[in-house]
Scaffold this active site. Structure first.
Site, mmCIF file in Angstrom:
data_model
loop_
_atom_site.group_PDB
_atom_site.id
_atom_site.type_symbol
_atom_site.label_atom_id
_atom_site.label_comp_id
_atom_site.label_asym_id
_atom_site.label_seq_id
_atom_site.Cartn_x
_atom_site.Cartn_y
_atom_site.Cartn_z
ATOM 1 N N ARG A 65 -1.596 -4.388 3.706
ATOM 2 C CA ARG A 65 -1.269 -3.511 4.832
ATOM 3 C C ARG A 65 0.087 -3.862 5.436
ATOM 4 N NH1 ARG A 65 -4.614 -3.403 10.580
ATOM 5 N NH2 ARG A 65 -3.517 -1.648 11.551
ATOM 6 N N GLU B 162 -18.314 4.669 -1.088
ATOM 7 C CA GLU B 162 -17.536 3.959 -2.103
ATOM 8 C C GLU B 162 -18.307 3.719 -3.399
ATOM 9 O OE1 GLU B 162 -15.964 3.165 1.953
ATOM 10 O OE2 GLU B 162 -17.953 2.963 1.032
ATOM 11 N N PHE C 279 -14.270 -2.717 0.896
ATOM 12 C CA PHE C 279 -15.218 -1.682 0.488
ATOM 13 C C PHE C 279 -15.206 -1.452 -1.018
ATOM 14 C CE2 PHE C 279 -13.744 -0.031 4.809
ATOM 15 C CZ PHE C 279 -14.633 -0.845 5.480
ATOM 16 N N ARG D 31 0.844 -1.204 0.000
ATOM 17 C CA ARG D 31 0.000 0.000 0.000
ATOM 18 C C ARG D 31 0.881 1.258 0.000
ATOM 19 N NH1 ARG D 31 -1.849 1.765 5.995
ATOM 20 N NH2 ARG D 31 -0.241 0.699 7.183
ATOM 21 N N ASP E 183 -8.180 -5.457 12.604
ATOM 22 C CA ASP E 183 -9.478 -4.962 12.137
ATOM 23 C C ASP E 183 -10.512 -6.085 12.022
ATOM 24 O OD1 ASP E 183 -8.468 -2.464 12.076
ATOM 25 O OD2 ASP E 183 -8.411 -2.249 9.900
ATOM 26 N N HIS F 40 -5.324 -3.066 1.906
ATOM 27 C CA HIS F 40 -5.768 -3.802 3.096
ATOM 28 C C HIS F 40 -6.538 -5.076 2.726
ATOM 29 C CE1 HIS F 40 -4.739 0.132 4.608
ATOM 30 N NE2 HIS F 40 -4.809 -0.310 5.860
#
Length: 313
Positions: free
Chosen positions: A167, A58, A83, A10, A117, A109
């Site tokens: 990530r 999104e 998303f 990322r 998460d 991610h």
């Protein structure tokens, strides 16, 4: 011995966008209130007039990206994979895929390495979803060098592209001066004669580690890096299968519909071969440190080596 350099892909994504911003004046970057996490904030700092924060919306962001593409812009729509591919699937399918617009989707991610998460954010289904969209290119780079090259290749490609980034910081396994990236062309990272390990994303470096462990036990494993899952390098996959007689696929994604499924589809038509698929086995992830999750779900070098050894013997 110097320590292996590790960079999250990322981070590479944000850096590549900023690097390409000056060269490609039509490049526009959209984000969904996650510029800090997706690292598109690097581009925003350099080219604030070409960065659009669409907020936590999104689906709308994909529509905005589609509209920009019709005006000749090269939009990169960025968010977490859950998303981007998950929440906005319909908009990607109907507003970007169906008219085959020149939109690039930067999905960060991805996979269980999102870590703490938890299951709601650990998207292990995105490759499967994006593979089903006609004309969609699906790329999952293995390291920093490959990720930055993939962004540039996506810009130069005419049509929709889904780019999958992680990530977690991963080892840099390629030399920037000599590495050549080409959409749809896999890379042989290591030669071998006993079994072929075909991997994508962060699993490439783990598969190389597994190959080293296997070598110490007399098993010579070929390692193939498939950075482009669609279009798949079917010729390379088939040739490797014929050469070694057994294939193992490794991915930080569900074993349903991802790299393993793509490889099996190709081999069933071109070179029927025994295949072991290593990935997330029809289950959700969970909250926890990324490295611990990778080990628990069997995607670390040691676990891969044990599974390959059992499969070969």
């Amino acid at each position: 011995m110097s320590e292996i350099k590790k960079i999250a892909t990322r981070e590479s994504y944000g850096k590549a966008l900023a690097e390409c911003g000056a060269e490609y004046k039509e490049l526009v970057v959209l984000d969904a209130d996650l510029a800090g996490a997706t690292k598109t904030g690097v581009f925003k700092k350099a080219f604030p007039e070409r960065h659009i924060d669409c907020g936590i919306a999104e689906c709308n962001m994909m529509g905005v990206a589609a509209g920009l593409a019709t005006t000749g812009k090269i939009p990169f729509a960025s968010s977490f994979a859950m998303f981007a591919a998950g929440r906005a699937f319909e908009q990607i399918r109907n507003s970007i895929g169906y008219p085959h617009l020149n939109v690039k989707i930067g999905a960060t991610h991805a996979g269980i390495s999102v870590g703490e998460d938890g299951a709601t954010h650990q998207c292990n289904e995105d490759i499967a979803l994006m593979r089903t969209i006609p004309g969609m290119v699906v790329i999952s780079p293995a390291d920093d060098v490959e990720a930055r090259a993939a962004v540039r290749a996506a810009i130069e490609h005419q049509g929709p592209v889904y780019l999958r980034f992680g990530r977690l910081a991963v080892p840099v396994i390629h030399d920037e001066a000599s590495y050549k990236f080409e959409i749809g062309k896999g890379v042989v990272e290591r030669e071998g004669k006993d079994v072929t390990i075909i991997a994508t994303g962060l699993c490439v470096s783990e598969s190389l580690a597994a190959a080293e462990k296997l070598a110490a036990e007399g098993i010579d494993a070929k390692v193939v890096n498939i950075h482009t899952i669609k279009p798949l390098d079917e010729d390379l996959v088939a040739a490797a299968a014929k050469e070694t007689g057994k294939v193992v696929t490794v991915e930080e994604h569900s074993v349903i519909g991802g790299l393993g499924s793509a490889v099996c589809d190709a081999l069933s038509a071109k070179a029927p071969t025994p295949v072991l698929k290593i990935g997330i086995n029809d289950t959700y992830g969970e909250s926890g440190p990324a490295a611990a999750l990778i080990k628990k779900y069997g995607l670390d070098g040691d676990s891969i080596a044990e599974k390959v050894k059992a499969f070969v013997k």
